[in-house]
Design a protein around this motif. Structure first.
Motif, short mmCIF file in Angstrom:
data_model
loop_
_atom_site.label_atom_id
_atom_site.label_comp_id
_atom_site.label_asym_id
_atom_site.label_seq_id
_atom_site.Cartn_x
_atom_site.Cartn_y
_atom_site.Cartn_z
N LYS A 148 0.82 -1.22 0.00
CA LYS A 148 0.00 0.00 0.00
C LYS A 148 0.85 1.27 0.00
N VAL A 149 1.94 1.25 0.77
CA VAL A 149 2.79 2.44 0.87
C VAL A 149 4.16 2.02 0.34
N GLN A 150 4.67 2.75 -0.67
CA GLN A 150 5.90 2.32 -1.33
C GLN A 150 7.13 2.92 -0.65
N VAL A 151 7.90 2.00 -0.07
CA VAL A 151 9.13 2.37 0.61
C VAL A 151 10.29 2.06 -0.34
N GLU A 152 11.43 2.76 -0.16
CA GLU A 152 12.53 2.64 -1.14
C GLU A 152 13.07 1.21 -1.26
N THR A 153 12.91 0.40 -0.21
CA THR A 153 13.43 -0.97 -0.25
C THR A 153 12.55 -1.92 -1.07
N GLY A 202 -11.37 3.33 -15.80
CA GLY A 202 -11.88 2.29 -14.90
C GLY A 202 -12.99 2.87 -14.03
N ASP A 203 -13.12 2.31 -12.80
CA ASP A 203 -14.18 2.81 -11.91
C ASP A 203 -13.72 4.02 -11.08
N GLY A 204 -12.46 4.42 -11.25
CA GLY A 204 -11.96 5.62 -10.57
C GLY A 204 -11.53 5.36 -9.14
N SER A 205 -11.45 4.08 -8.75
CA SER A 205 -11.06 3.79 -7.36
C SER A 205 -9.53 3.74 -7.20
N GLN A 206 -8.79 3.77 -8.34
CA GLN A 206 -7.32 3.77 -8.23
C GLN A 206 -6.86 5.08 -7.60
N THR A 207 -5.75 5.02 -6.86
CA THR A 207 -5.31 6.20 -6.11
C THR A 207 -3.99 6.75 -6.64
N PRO A 245 18.63 5.85 -3.41
CA PRO A 245 17.38 6.48 -3.85
C PRO A 245 16.53 7.01 -2.69
N VAL A 246 15.89 8.16 -2.94
CA VAL A 246 15.01 8.77 -1.94
C VAL A 246 13.66 9.09 -2.61
N ASN A 247 12.57 8.63 -1.98
CA ASN A 247 11.23 8.99 -2.48
C ASN A 247 10.95 10.45 -2.22
N LEU A 248 10.41 11.15 -3.23
CA LEU A 248 9.93 12.52 -3.04
C LEU A 248 8.50 12.59 -3.54
N GLY A 249 7.58 12.90 -2.66
CA GLY A 249 6.18 12.97 -3.06
C GLY A 249 5.34 13.34 -1.86
N ASN A 250 4.06 13.51 -2.12
CA ASN A 250 3.14 13.86 -1.04
C ASN A 250 2.34 12.62 -0.66
N PRO A 251 2.40 12.20 0.61
CA PRO A 251 1.74 10.93 0.99
C PRO A 251 0.21 11.00 1.06
N THR A 252 -0.39 12.19 0.87
CA THR A 252 -1.85 12.26 0.92
C THR A 252 -2.42 11.61 -0.34
N GLU A 253 -3.20 10.52 -0.12
CA GLU A 253 -3.63 9.69 -1.25
C GLU A 253 -5.11 9.95 -1.54
N LYS A 296 -2.67 0.54 -9.54
CA LYS A 296 -3.91 0.71 -8.81
C LYS A 296 -3.73 1.67 -7.62
N GLN A 297 -2.53 1.78 -7.14
CA GLN A 297 -2.32 2.68 -6.00
C GLN A 297 -0.93 3.28 -6.03
N ARG A 298 -0.81 4.44 -5.42
CA ARG A 298 0.46 5.15 -5.36
C ARG A 298 0.47 5.95 -4.06
N ARG A 299 1.40 5.65 -3.20
CA ARG A 299 1.56 6.47 -1.99
C ARG A 299 2.98 6.32 -1.51
N PRO A 300 3.74 7.41 -1.45
CA PRO A 300 5.13 7.29 -1.05
C PRO A 300 5.31 7.19 0.46
N ASP A 301 6.26 6.37 0.86
CA ASP A 301 6.78 6.46 2.22
C ASP A 301 7.90 7.49 2.16
N ILE A 302 7.78 8.59 2.90
CA ILE A 302 8.80 9.65 2.78
C ILE A 302 9.65 9.77 4.06
N CYS A 303 9.72 8.67 4.83
CA CYS A 303 10.52 8.72 6.06
C CYS A 303 11.98 9.07 5.77
#
Ligand SMILES: NC(=O)c1ccc[n+]([C@@H]2O[C@H](COP(=O)([O-])OP(=O)(O)OC[C@H]3O[C@@H](n4cnc5c(N)ncnc54)[C@H](O)[C@@H]3O)[C@@H](O)[C@H]2O)c1
Length: 337
Positions: free
Chosen positions: A143-148, A222-227, A251-259, A290-297
């Motif tokens: 669900k949340v994409q971490v660099e590892t 699609g049905d628009g449920s992808q994030t 590598p470092v994730n840069l993005g806004n975690p609000t999905e 289907k989903q995109r949410r960065p882990d920005i720790c």
């Protein structure tokens, strides 16, 4: 080597002054990076082939003594005679219609383009930052994409030229760092939005705003449920600059975690533009994540960075900019293809 020698006139002003080469500098993100560095008093060399970039994005900088433009395709080597301190590799069409138009060129831009810029960095002793992407995670199973996370990418689909090209570029960056000691930085950028995103480039925020302002149906795949998670461009630029100036080579994730879902996005944009547009549903494109949410720790800890612009505030700025675009303020500056 094809001769694109630039012996430059850009002055070295003081010890903090840098010469920054921005490949893809006429594009959406690249032009904001050019503007940021010019505002800081640095010298900027913008390299672009205008595949998806627009002259309008950089026109305000032309003629400044600390800005120069080289019309060049990075799939061929680039020779610069003057010193260069930092290189941002932002060159690659980023929207699926843009990069799928000529997939072989997209792959070559990602791989050969990265190699040519890495060679330049090695030659100049410059730091180099790669604009990698959340697409290296493909259609993620977490669900949340971490660099590892190593990703779930189709090597054979229509998105592969971009996703696998970016993955290969990351590998090249790693190799140049470990084999030759090149000071590499890798930003995995998640969806970013803001002014100068080309209204016709086919990305979801630009599509919806353009459609809403013209009272055309909003096309939801699609049905628009992808994030997706959207980061405003000024936040992203701040993150890229912090990463470049850090010592972090992984590598470092840069993005806004609000999905948000695409259906929510369509409704927010209809409300903010007072649009009468209907929502229509189209077939989901092949391999659409289907989903995109960065882990920005890592970005928070290593760079002290996190997004500051609320989504609705950034959207308001982008909608204002699109209104002026669609009113014809830059009609002479459509995509140069
Ligand atoms: N905007 C995003 O949400 C996002 C997300 C993840 C990654 N990225 C990455 O950031 C970078 C910039 O993205 P953008 O949104 O500004 O895209 P963009 O399409 O607006 O800009 C890309 C720029 O690169 C230029 N270019 C493309 N191929 C080139 C080549 N072979 N030689 C020279 N110039 C070339 C284009 O003309 C354009 O000016 C891209 O590498 C993209 O993969 C962007």
């Amino acid at each position: 080597m094809k001769d694109h020698a630039f012996d430059g006139f850009l002055p070295r002003i003081n010890s903090n002054h840098r010469t920054v080469l921005i490949a893809g500098g006429a594009g959406f993100l690249g032009s904001h990076l050019c503007e940021f560095h010019l505002q800081q008093g640095h010298s900027v060399i913008c390299v672009d082939n205008f595949q998806t970039g627009a002259m309008a994005n950089i026109r305000p900088f032309l003629g400044r003594p600390n800005f120069s433009l080289i019309n060049h395709d990075i799939t061929t080597p680039l020779q610069i005679l003057q010193p260069v301190d930092q290189i941002f590799n932002m060159a690659c069409a980023a929207s699926p219609p843009g990069y799928q138009k000529n997939p072989v060129h997209t792959m070559l831009t990602n791989v050969m383009g990265a190699k040519h810029l890495l060679d330049l960095a090695r030659d100049k002793g410059a730091r180099i930052l790669q604009s990698s992407t959340s697409e290296v995670y493909g259609d993620p199973e977490i669900k949340v994409q971490v660099e590892t996370y190593r990703g779930n990418v189709n090597t054979c689909g229509p998105r592969a030229c971009y996703d696998e090209g970016k993955r290969a570029a990351e590998a090249l960056f790693w190799d140049y760092h470990h084999s030759f000691g090149v000071q590499t930085r890798v930003a995995r950028i998640f969806n970013t939005y803001g002014p100068r995103m080309h209204p016709d480039d086919g990305r979801v925020v630009s599509n919806f705003i353009r459609q809403a302002l013209k009272d055309e149906p909003l096309t939801v795949y699609g049905d628009g449920s992808q994030t997706r998670s959207f980061c405003f461009v000024s936040d992203l630029v701040a993150g890229l600059v912090k990463l470049m100036n850090s010592e972090e080579t992984e590598p470092v994730n840069l993005g806004n975690p609000t999905e948000i879902t695409m259906l929510e996005l369509a409704n927010i944009i209809r409300r903010k533009t007072n649009s009468e547009s209907k929502i229509v549903h189209l077939r989901l494109p092949t391999d659409d994540p289907k989903q995109r949410r960065p882990d920005i720790c890592r970005a928070k800890t290593l760079l002290g960075w996190q997004p500051a612009v609320a989504f609705e505030d950034g959207l308001a700025q982008m909608i204002d900019w699109y209104r002026s675009e669609l009113d014809g303020a830059r009609l002479d500056d459509a995509l140069v293809s």
